[in-house]
Enzyme design. Sequence first.
Site, PDB file in Angstrom:
ATOM      1  NE  ARG A 196      -3.507   0.122  -0.050  1.00 50.35           N
ATOM      2  CZ  ARG A 196      -4.398  -0.008  -1.019  1.00 50.35           C
ATOM      3  NH1 ARG A 196      -4.692   1.029  -1.800  1.00 50.35           N
ATOM      4  NH2 ARG A 196      -4.988  -1.171  -1.253  1.00 50.35           N
ATOM      5  CG  HIS A 252      -6.152  -0.675   2.865  1.00 55.30           C
ATOM      6  ND1 HIS A 252      -5.552   0.566   2.978  1.00 55.30           N
ATOM      7  CD2 HIS A 252      -6.910  -0.622   1.747  1.00 55.30           C
ATOM      8  CE1 HIS A 252      -5.946   1.330   1.971  1.00 55.30           C
ATOM      9  NE2 HIS A 252      -6.761   0.635   1.201  1.00 55.30           N
ATOM     10  CB  CYS A 253      -0.832  -2.247   5.613  1.00 53.80           C
ATOM     11  SG  CYS A 253      -1.536  -1.209   6.897  1.00 53.80           S
ATOM     12  CB  VAL A 254       0.142  -6.404   2.927  1.00 53.41           C
ATOM     13  CG1 VAL A 254       0.884  -6.160   4.229  1.00 53.41           C
ATOM     14  CG2 VAL A 254      -1.144  -7.189   3.160  1.00 53.41           C
TER      15      VAL A 254
END
Length: 381
Positions: free
Chosen positions: A130, A372-374
């Site tokens: 992300r 979501h971060c990855v």
Amino acid sequence: MNDHIAGRHARRGLNRRGFLAAAGLTATVAAVATTTQGWAGSAKAAGTFKAPAEDVRHTRTWMAWPDRTAIWGSDLSGVQANIALIARTIAKYEPVVMCANSVSASKARSMCGSTVTVISSIPVDDCWMRDTGPVFRTDGSGGLDAVGLGFNGWGNKQTHAKDALVAERIAAYAGAPFTYADLVGEGGAIEQDGNGTLIATRSSLVNRNRNPGMSQSALETAMCDAYGATEVIWFDGVKGQDITDDHVDATSRFLAAGKALVQMPIASDNDAFAKDARQQYQILSTSKTANGTAMNVAKLQGPDYDKIRSTNQNFLASYANYYLCNGAVISAHFGDTTADQAAKATLARLYPDRAIEQLNIDSLGTGGGGIHCVTQQQPAA
């Protein structure tokens, strides 16, 4: 709230994954910091392109394979299993491309399975796609391009020589024209509704570790140029208490133009992040979109940190850090059964036409991030 609970609610604490001890950090940071300053301001985004809302149809999802023991410690099995689980789950709904270093590509293929495409032509330092991946944009007429946000390791806090090049290399792989934005930041620091409005925390972006000497007004212009937007709704955020300086995507998300959600803390939580979440809800509830429409804000109740599985001081238990893929919402559960079930029900109500997948990603949460971060979506043009 007592100190023990406050510590567990710290989210992505400054010692997460031992990033200050990463091998070669000082030399790498010095080299890359010089380069990223050259990127910032090198090109402005074309006005006809904009970053669409995340719920549009995707061509594929981009991810990255973690393999650095200097970052994650000697036992990589947990975080790699979590990344593979996320990739396999998304692959049920849309194509997934996993960027892996050549030395670990075979293991990534074995753990991810045949439904996930693993490539070794785009090397990576870590798994936070992300933040390192490009912001893809469309023009509504079949055109696709990409913008890089000049990733500098969250303000030179972690080695990132490879990750600093990921955005440009992915754009080249996808055949998308590429420019750099006039700011340094990360995808998790900015949420877009696809209709002209952005939300972000000052703590992440109006920060000398990313944009020294740059005013909030100048940042707004650069953000709007990059995303094809016209309005920025700012939150104060929390500076210096986690590696990201409080990314917005762990707390507040857009549901659609004029609609958002905020993950709320339990009533007894009163640390800096809990106060920040309540302020984000208050600000959003009294804000208007770029088109002058009043924001409609839903609440997503967060878990009780005393009831989750993890006892790690830096664990991030964010339901709001979910990922939208074609036909599904990929979220997490943390072991607070009541809160887990309520979060799933809330997401099902907010996304009635999508399947809701809840995954155990505790190893990733221990590293201070979420689903979501990855992930990084490539929208269909």
